[in-house]
Design an enzyme around this catalytic site. Structure first.
Site, PDB file in Angstrom:
ATOM      1  CB  ALA A   1      -0.775  -0.061   1.127  1.00  0.00           C
TER       2      ALA A   1
ATOM      3  CG  ASP B   1      -5.028   6.357  -4.089  1.00  0.00           C
ATOM      4  OD1 ASP B   1      -4.695   6.698  -5.139  1.00  0.00           O
ATOM      5  OD2 ASP B   1      -4.277   5.658  -3.338  1.00  0.00           O
TER       6      ASP B   1
END
Length: 345
Positions: A19, A169
């Site tokens: 991530a 995102d």
């Protein structure tokens, strides 16, 4: 262990994904598989340093921008808004609450999957959610089908128009294809759309497609792109040419490049002569929509962002007008003329 104490899994296994601010592990607890995101040590300090550097660059850019344009956008404010959103990503409990908010608010969208949170294994630096098996869009972009794209369009339109909170995102790495469904991951970066702006966005899209440029300018003023006292008689002749080309090009990258060359004079006039601003959330919103458009184009060459979003906006405005004759009249208005041709595409 520092975050979860005795509840921490004994074996995290291998990293299955990276991530932006942490690493994701697949763990099994009491026979149940979970995705456990663990924040990278020292990431907060690194972000603070980056923001400090970017603010310095933005301050220099602000001086240049104000010398050569009438733009009201403050590059320092843009960086500050981005930094605020990024800083919020460091709080995994906040992200978990966002996941649950979207689960509730978007429950009506068939084919959308949002993993459930395991709160017993979640802290500010560790986020644990159910494990979802699926195909990564990054691994197989051609696996994205028309029905997947439809789910994405409906999801993000609902976020903007109804929920007022948007996943900011949505790159391909944050999406899984689960059969006919789409799983959305990583809710750390979420932007808020003010209530007064939600319906305004729907009207802007409908007016843009229907070539109703007077009303379109009114909508952009409502959204804060232009001041209330802007010189309409000067703006409309210039911007109308840009708006017409924008819709004509759709999502065709080649046509867009040609249009930028053809409209160079209009674009220069827009930047140099007219005072304009951007809503504080706009940069993140635009980035999210461009990213989604890119995913759709990679799988479906004839994808058109306006043809995809227009019917959703038209239906939203019809619902806002109420049921019965008023709602039906609103939908007929939206779908008349250019609206009908766009919806047909």
């Amino acid at each position: 262990e520092e975050e979860l104490g005795g509840a921490a899994p004994r074996d995290l296994g291998k990293v299955v994904a990276a991530a932006s601010l942490g690493q994701v592990f697949r763990v099994v607890v009491d026979g149940q598989a979970y995705a456990m995101k663990v924040q990278r040590p020292g990431i907060a300090h690194a972000i603070a340093q980056d923001v400090s550097i970017l603010r310095g660059l933005a301050a220099s850019m602000r001086r240049v921008v104000r010398c050569f344009t009438e733009m009201l956008v403050d590059p320092v404010e843009v960086v500050d808004n981005w930094a605020l959103t990024m800083w919020g990503e460091l709080d995994y409990e906040k992200e978990a609450r966002s996941m649950e908010q979207f689960q509730r608010s978007l429950a009506k969208i068939r084919g959308l999957v949002i993993p459930s949170v395991n709160w017993e294994l979640t802290t500010t630096r560790v986020l644990t959610s159910e494990w979802v098996d699926g195909v990564k869009v990054t691994d197989q972009p051609k696996s994205v089908r028309t029905d997947h794209i439809a789910i994405g369009v409906q999801t993000f339109a609902s976020m903007i128009l109804e929920v007022g909170a948007v996943h900011a995102d949505p790159h391909a790495g944050n999406m899984l294809l689960v059969g006919d469904a789409v799983c959305l991951l990583d809710f750390g970066m979420v932007i808020q759309v003010p209530p007064a702006h939600r319906g305004a966005w729907a009207k802007v899209i409908v007016h843009l497609v229907r070539k109703e440029h007077e009303a379109l300018l009114d909508g952009l003023i409502t959204l804060g792109f232009f001041p209330v006292d802007c010189p309409r008689h000067e703006i409309l002749p210039v911007m109308s040419k840009i708006w017409l080309k924008l819709v004509e090009c759709g999502s065709d990258i080649h046509k867009r490049k040609i249009a930028v060359q053809e409209l160079s004079d209009e674009i220069a006039t827009f930047v140099r002569r007219f005072r304009f601003n951007l809503p504080d959330y706009y940069v993140a919103l635009a980035r999210a929509l461009v990213t989604l458009e890119g995913i759709a184009l990679a799988a479906q060459c004839d994808f058109d962002i306006f043809a995809a979003i227009f019917p959703v906006c038209a239906r939203f405005l019809a619902r806002e007008a109420g049921g019965g004759a008023e709602g039906a009249a609103g939908l007929r208005w939206a779908l008349a003329g250019e609206g009908a041709r766009c919806a047909a595409r």
